[in-house]
Design an enzyme around this catalytic site. Structure first.
Site, PDB file in Angstrom:
ATOM      1  N   HIS A   1       0.825  -1.218   0.000  1.00 17.28           N
ATOM      2  CA  HIS A   1       0.000   0.000   0.000  1.00 17.28           C
ATOM      3  C   HIS A   1       0.854   1.261   0.000  1.00 17.28           C
ATOM      4  CE1 HIS A   1       0.058   1.087   4.379  1.00 17.28           C
ATOM      5  NE2 HIS A   1       0.153  -0.217   4.584  1.00 17.28           N
TER       6      HIS A   1
ATOM      7  N   ASP B   1       5.472   2.440   7.020  1.00 17.38           N
ATOM      8  CA  ASP B   1       4.227   1.699   6.790  1.00 17.38           C
ATOM      9  C   ASP B   1       3.454   2.486   5.729  1.00 17.38           C
ATOM     10  OD1 ASP B   1       1.897   0.275   6.858  1.00 17.38           O
ATOM     11  OD2 ASP B   1       1.366   0.786   8.911  1.00 17.38           O
TER      12      ASP B   1
ATOM     13  N   GLU C   1      -5.340   1.689   2.079  1.00 19.09           N
ATOM     14  CA  GLU C   1      -5.221   0.491   2.914  1.00 19.09           C
ATOM     15  C   GLU C   1      -5.555   0.801   4.370  1.00 19.09           C
ATOM     16  OE1 GLU C   1      -2.992  -2.483   5.483  1.00 19.09           O
ATOM     17  OE2 GLU C   1      -2.943  -0.312   5.459  1.00 19.09           O
ATOM     18  N   GLU C   2      -5.082   1.967   4.815  1.00 18.07           N
ATOM     19  CA  GLU C   2      -5.177   2.304   6.242  1.00 18.07           C
ATOM     20  C   GLU C   2      -6.606   2.542   6.719  1.00 18.07           C
ATOM     21  OE1 GLU C   2      -2.874   1.934   8.290  1.00 18.07           O
ATOM     22  OE2 GLU C   2      -0.951   2.161   7.268  1.00 18.07           O
TER      23      GLU C   2
ATOM     24  N   ASP D   1       4.375  -5.755   3.574  1.00 17.86           N
ATOM     25  CA  ASP D   1       3.985  -4.704   4.518  1.00 17.86           C
ATOM     26  C   ASP D   1       4.979  -4.662   5.675  1.00 17.86           C
ATOM     27  OD1 ASP D   1       2.384  -2.785   5.946  1.00 17.86           O
ATOM     28  OD2 ASP D   1       0.613  -3.556   4.933  1.00 17.86           O
TER      29      ASP D   1
ATOM     30  N   HIS E   1       2.674   3.369  12.943  1.00 18.89           N
ATOM     31  CA  HIS E   1       1.472   4.173  13.226  1.00 18.89           C
ATOM     32  C   HIS E   1       1.770   5.336  14.155  1.00 18.89           C
ATOM     33  CE1 HIS E   1      -1.985   1.967  11.254  1.00 18.89           C
ATOM     34  NE2 HIS E   1      -0.861   1.507  10.744  1.00 18.89           N
TER      35      HIS E   1
HETATM   36 ZN    ZN Z   1       0.618  -1.179   6.421  1.00 21.55          ZN
END
Ligand code: ZN
Length: 347
Positions: A64, A177, A207-208, A230, A318
């Protein structure tokens, strides 16, 4: 260009969920030298195709492109911006971050502020300041001032962090990420250059917020087998129990057996393990994760697609900035390329 150079460019590019244009343009540029064809689908996933001459299984790789970030929600009359969160972000990490609002007139720099601690009551200081109590200060004096700067509701906001190399193989930066997955996917195509295989390398969007780009891309590509590239949580920091994460940075890519959205197809897991052993590539197994990846959606496309996941262990995912070991990324590309070639033995 090397994986390092690609990652640096990808990490510094912006692409908040649903506003992936800048990173997508870069992906097209980086994928083109290694693919027979690159195109963009209707949801704006980027798809690089490597066609085969013989009959080999159609493998979909997915990484992603989107990153977590913020979005302008309201502007008060004093010119402070309040925001919505795009993707899962821990409120505790937002305070005092430098951010860039991507306005129609270009980037606008600001910081995330809150009521100063000096004037907070004792009880107030003890509790977590939630994002709806925070604001972004862009130095504007009024709502009109903000409008004049080109900022309006819905503008994406990115964290202002630059890529830095901090040791032999270690790098820190934003959006690892999943820009590291994007860099690995490019590297995989590079490694597969003159081999006969049938690969669709997809840079997915959104994606998130629920694996949305992968859902439609998988329907369009209609693969025989899928692999998501990922990141995963590296548990090698103080305060993490082995039970909660046994994955460590620098010990190779993590192969997920189960996560919250996917039970890796037994045949895919077998090929991944055999290929790693065959090529003496170090790997780590992990299971029972709370999160999931694009593979969860690809696996449910049409009549179902056997899928697996290769993840690079990353610290502080994140959050506005993370850390990874490039050796894990290199091993991940090697394992992905070798696995693609081994797919024909089974599928
Ligand atoms: Zn990810």
């Amino acid at each position: 260009m090397s994986l390092f150079d690609n990652l640096e460019k990808l990490s510094n590019a912006s692409g908040v969920v649903g506003r992936e244009e800048e990173v997508r343009n870069l992906m097209v540029k980086l994928l083109e030298p290694h693919a027979d064809k690159v195109y963009i689908d209707k949801l704006e996933n980027v798809i690089a195709v490597k066609k085969n001459k013989n009959k080999t299984p159609k493998v979909m790789l997915a990484a992603h492109m989107d990153e977590i970030g913020l979005m302008v929600k309201t502007v008060n009359k004093e010119g402070f911006i309040q925001f919505a969160k795009m993707g899962g972000i821990d409120d505790r990490l937002l305070l005092a971050q430098k951010v860039i609002v991507q306005s129609s007139k270009g980037p606008v720099h600001g910081i995330v502020g809150s009521k100063p601690p000096h004037i907070q009551k004792e009880e107030e200081r003890k509790k977590i300041v939630t994002y709806d109590e925070l604001f972004i200060d862009i130095g504007a004096e009024s709502k009109e001032d903000v409008t004049k700067m080109g900022v309006r509701v819905g503008d994406p906001i990115v964290f202002d962090e630059k890529f830095v190399s901090i040791g032999k193989d270690l790098v820190i930066g934003k959006a690892f990420d999943n820009r590291i997955g994007c860099a690995i996917m490019i590297e995989t195509l590079k490694l597969l250059k003159d081999t006969d295989c049938n690969v669709f390398a997809v840079g997915t969007v959104q994606e998130e917020v629920g694996l949305r780009g992968a859902t439609t891309a998988a329907f369009g590509v209609d693969p025989d087998v899928g692999l998501a590239l990922d990141v995963t949580v590296a548990g090698d920091v103080p305060g993490v129990r082995e039970f909660d994460s046994s994955v460590k940075m620098g010990k190779g890519p993590a192969l997920s057996v189960t996560d919250a959205g996917l039970i890796t197809h037994p045949k895919v897991l077998r090929i991944l393990l055999d290929t790693a052993e065959e090529n003496k590539i170090a790997y780590q197994l992990e299971t029972g994760l709370m999160g999931t990846t694009d593979a969860a959606r690809i696996s449910l496309a049409r009549q179902g697609v056997p899928c697996g996941t290769l993840s690079v262990p990353a610290r502080y995912i994140h959050s506005p900035i993370g850390m990874i070991n490039l050796r894990d990324a290199e091993a991940s590309a090697k394992l992905t390329a070798a696995t693609v070639l081994n797919m024909r033995k089974v599928f």
